[in-house]
Design a protein around this motif. Sequence first.
Motif, PDB file in Angstrom:
ATOM      1  N   ILE A  19      56.169  33.368  40.606  1.00 24.19           N
ATOM      2  CA  ILE A  19      55.097  33.477  39.621  1.00 24.19           C
ATOM      3  C   ILE A  19      55.496  34.511  38.567  1.00 24.19           C
ATOM      4  CG2 ILE A  19      52.673  34.075  39.264  1.00 24.19           C
ATOM      5  CD1 ILE A  19      53.048  31.498  40.767  1.00 24.19           C
ATOM      6  N   PRO A  20      55.407  34.201  37.287  1.00 24.94           N
ATOM      7  CA  PRO A  20      55.738  35.196  36.252  1.00 24.94           C
ATOM      8  C   PRO A  20      54.703  36.313  36.215  1.00 24.94           C
ATOM      9  CG  PRO A  20      54.869  33.191  35.245  1.00 24.94           C
ATOM     10  CD  PRO A  20      55.065  32.891  36.702  1.00 24.94           C
ATOM     11  N   TYR A  21      55.143  37.462  35.719  1.00 20.50           N
ATOM     12  CA  TYR A  21      54.286  38.643  35.609  1.00 20.50           C
ATOM     13  C   TYR A  21      53.716  39.041  36.972  1.00 20.50           C
ATOM     14  CZ  TYR A  21      54.429  36.918  30.813  1.00 20.50           C
ATOM     15  OH  TYR A  21      54.845  36.436  29.593  1.00 20.50           O
ATOM     16  N   ALA A  22      54.544  38.998  38.010  1.00 19.19           N
ATOM     17  CA  ALA A  22      54.069  39.313  39.359  1.00 19.19           C
ATOM     18  C   ALA A  22      53.638  40.770  39.479  1.00 19.19           C
ATOM     19  CB  ALA A  22      55.162  39.000  40.388  1.00 19.19           C
ATOM     20  N   THR A  23      54.264  41.647  38.714  1.00 20.17           N
ATOM     21  CA  THR A  23      53.932  43.078  38.816  1.00 20.17           C
ATOM     22  C   THR A  23      52.512  43.352  38.342  1.00 20.17           C
ATOM     23  OG1 THR A  23      56.255  43.639  38.439  1.00 20.17           O
ATOM     24  CG2 THR A  23      54.638  45.390  38.156  1.00 20.17           C
ATOM     25  N   ILE A  24      52.191  42.863  37.134  1.00 19.24           N
ATOM     26  CA  ILE A  24      50.846  43.104  36.626  1.00 19.24           C
ATOM     27  C   ILE A  24      49.798  42.376  37.467  1.00 19.24           C
ATOM     28  CG2 ILE A  24      51.033  41.220  34.957  1.00 19.24           C
ATOM     29  CD1 ILE A  24      49.233  42.797  33.115  1.00 19.24           C
ATOM     30  N   LEU A  25      50.141  41.209  37.994  1.00 16.18           N
ATOM     31  CA  LEU A  25      49.203  40.494  38.864  1.00 16.18           C
ATOM     32  C   LEU A  25      48.982  41.247  40.164  1.00 16.18           C
ATOM     33  CD1 LEU A  25      50.340  36.787  38.355  1.00 16.18           C
ATOM     34  CD2 LEU A  25      48.330  37.926  37.400  1.00 16.18           C
ATOM     35  N   THR A  26      50.000  41.944  40.654  1.00 15.15           N
ATOM     36  CA  THR A  26      49.835  42.743  41.870  1.00 15.15           C
ATOM     37  C   THR A  26      48.873  43.893  41.627  1.00 15.15           C
ATOM     38  OG1 THR A  26      52.076  42.188  42.605  1.00 15.15           O
ATOM     39  CG2 THR A  26      51.045  44.122  43.590  1.00 15.15           C
ATOM     40  N   VAL A  27      49.020  44.571  40.496  1.00 14.75           N
ATOM     41  CA  VAL A  27      48.110  45.671  40.172  1.00 14.75           C
ATOM     42  C   VAL A  27      46.683  45.156  40.001  1.00 14.75           C
ATOM     43  CG1 VAL A  27      47.613  47.506  38.529  1.00 14.75           C
ATOM     44  CG2 VAL A  27      49.980  46.978  39.115  1.00 14.75           C
ATOM     45  N   LEU A  28      46.540  44.016  39.321  1.00 12.92           N
ATOM     46  CA  LEU A  28      45.208  43.429  39.173  1.00 12.92           C
ATOM     47  C   LEU A  28      44.625  43.025  40.524  1.00 12.92           C
ATOM     48  CD1 LEU A  28      45.720  41.209  35.997  1.00 12.92           C
ATOM     49  CD2 LEU A  28      44.488  43.367  36.166  1.00 12.92           C
ATOM     50  N   MET A  29      45.484  42.579  41.433  1.00 16.11           N
ATOM     51  CA  MET A  29      45.012  42.198  42.755  1.00 16.11           C
ATOM     52  C   MET A  29      44.514  43.415  43.543  1.00 16.11           C
ATOM     53  SD  MET A  29      47.023  39.812  45.532  1.00 16.11           S
ATOM     54  CE  MET A  29      48.176  39.435  44.214  1.00 16.11           C
ATOM     55  N   ILE A  30      45.218  44.530  43.396  1.00 10.52           N
ATOM     56  CA  ILE A  30      44.769  45.752  44.064  1.00 10.52           C
ATOM     57  C   ILE A  30      43.411  46.190  43.521  1.00 10.52           C
ATOM     58  CG2 ILE A  30      45.282  48.205  44.382  1.00 10.52           C
ATOM     59  CD1 ILE A  30      48.232  47.486  44.415  1.00 10.52           C
ATOM     60  N   LEU A  31      43.250  46.139  42.191  1.00 11.07           N
ATOM     61  CA  LEU A  31      41.954  46.489  41.599  1.00 11.07           C
ATOM     62  C   LEU A  31      40.869  45.521  42.040  1.00 11.07           C
ATOM     63  CD1 LEU A  31      43.045  47.408  37.955  1.00 11.07           C
ATOM     64  CD2 LEU A  31      42.474  48.961  39.826  1.00 11.07           C
ATOM     65  N   SER A  32      41.205  44.240  42.139  1.00 19.41           N
ATOM     66  CA  SER A  32      40.241  43.246  42.597  1.00 19.41           C
ATOM     67  C   SER A  32      39.817  43.516  44.041  1.00 19.41           C
ATOM     68  CB  SER A  32      40.838  41.844  42.476  1.00 19.41           C
ATOM     69  OG  SER A  32      39.955  40.865  42.978  1.00 19.41           O
ATOM     70  N   CYS A  33      40.749  43.941  44.860  1.00 15.28           N
ATOM     71  CA  CYS A  33      40.411  44.267  46.251  1.00 15.28           C
ATOM     72  C   CYS A  33      39.573  45.544  46.324  1.00 15.28           C
ATOM     73  CB  CYS A  33      41.683  44.428  47.077  1.00 15.28           C
ATOM     74  SG  CYS A  33      42.614  42.903  47.322  1.00 15.28           S
ATOM     75  N   LEU A  34      39.841  46.492  45.422  1.00 11.12           N
ATOM     76  CA  LEU A  34      39.054  47.722  45.417  1.00 11.12           C
ATOM     77  C   LEU A  34      37.595  47.457  45.079  1.00 11.12           C
ATOM     78  CD1 LEU A  34      41.475  50.278  43.713  1.00 11.12           C
ATOM     79  CD2 LEU A  34      40.683  50.306  46.076  1.00 11.12           C
ATOM     80  N   VAL A  35      37.349  46.510  44.169  1.00 11.68           N
ATOM     81  CA  VAL A  35      35.961  46.176  43.809  1.00 11.68           C
ATOM     82  C   VAL A  35      35.383  45.119  44.741  1.00 11.68           C
ATOM     83  CG1 VAL A  35      36.320  46.787  41.409  1.00 11.68           C
ATOM     84  CG2 VAL A  35      36.657  44.431  42.130  1.00 11.68           C
ATOM     85  N   GLN A  36      36.068  44.841  45.841  1.00 12.52           N
ATOM     86  CA  GLN A  36      35.598  43.949  46.893  1.00 12.52           C
ATOM     87  C   GLN A  36      35.506  42.495  46.458  1.00 12.52           C
ATOM     88  OE1 GLN A  36      35.175  45.570  50.062  1.00 12.52           O
ATOM     89  NE2 GLN A  36      36.197  47.003  48.702  1.00 12.52           N
ATOM     90  N   LEU A  37      36.280  42.094  45.448  1.00 11.86           N
ATOM     91  CA  LEU A  37      36.351  40.684  45.071  1.00 11.86           C
ATOM     92  C   LEU A  37      37.432  39.935  45.837  1.00 11.86           C
ATOM     93  CD1 LEU A  37      35.896  40.958  41.194  1.00 11.86           C
ATOM     94  CD2 LEU A  37      34.179  40.361  42.913  1.00 11.86           C
TER      95      LEU A  37
END
Length: 374
Positions: free
Chosen positions: A238-256
Amino acid sequence: MKDIYKRWDLLQIVFSLMFVSIMILASFWVVQPFILGFAWASMVVIATWPLMIRIERWLWGRRSLAVLVMTILLILVFIIPAAILVNSLLENSGPIMAWVSAGHFSLPQLEWLQDIPLAGNKLWYAWHSLATGSSSTLLAKLQPYVGRTTGFFFAQAGHFGRFMLHLGLMLLFSVLLYWRGERVSHGIRHFAFRLGSHRGDAAVLLAGQAVRAVALGVVVTALVQGVLGGIGLAIAGIPYATILTVLMILSCLVQLGPLLVLVPAIIWLYWSGDTTWGTVLLIWSCVVGMLDSVLRPMLIRMGADLPMILILSGVIGGLVAFGMIGLFIGPVVLAVSYRLIWVWVHEVPAPSQDPDDVLEELAELDIIPSEAKE
């Protein structure tokens, strides 16, 4: 009469209270820019203090080396992901918008919508009208909805400078607290004991347990899910895997959860014809998505037994109230309050008398009408 006047000098009491109140407000005004950063650092240090002590033992009892290692870990966990996110957004936002505006973006036809009973034809016609339009037409139709959605995120981005400031203060205060943690802890316990005797001391200890439980249950779970999900994205190509990983961590922090990022990636793989890696990422996403239901309760109970609805409310409410830093402060505030109230309530035994007997006694005393018992 003179002794009574000295003993109950009203003006002296009023002016003393005014002076103390002014000093408290002035002190609060001075330290106000540092409160959130210090609170954040306190939570981080309390949560990671056992790890720091263990590292200190490994490093021959040298506190300086242990503080250096913990500082490096905090930079890796907090500073670098935030810097990567900002850098990726700045580098990729322009090309993505130019690509969409140039007309290279098109939607699939989704012919299977016509097979849906009753509303299939209407759904397909609406989707077909949207998909066959140009990129500018598509953006014009989506603009009202995109505007409302991005408005919230831009409002949060407006606080990004303040967030980075608190991030730097958190790192600085964490180093100081790691260095003098025992002395600070003793001072806080002494102050709490002066306020509330043994109950005040117990309140501080319970607050520490609640902070550790939230940090383990929310932050560690989000990091584990985000990193594992990012590994799956990188392996699947998947392209842009780094930024998607950071977004995924933020998404998990907000319980999404991580599926908010993983599901579009799976759809993109199938859409581009790479069904093999799409299936692999689908299986991996199921594992990562279900991980929080096992890992989070286990980690939370390692610190304190807290209900999940409390953690969820704290995360969402903290995000709305304080911005990104509220992801950490909100659940801690609710968890500490919950633990203190829970202990206060359980200082006395629960009522054992039958409710009907209580209502009957009250009715006999004419405290409540006799009809209320029925």
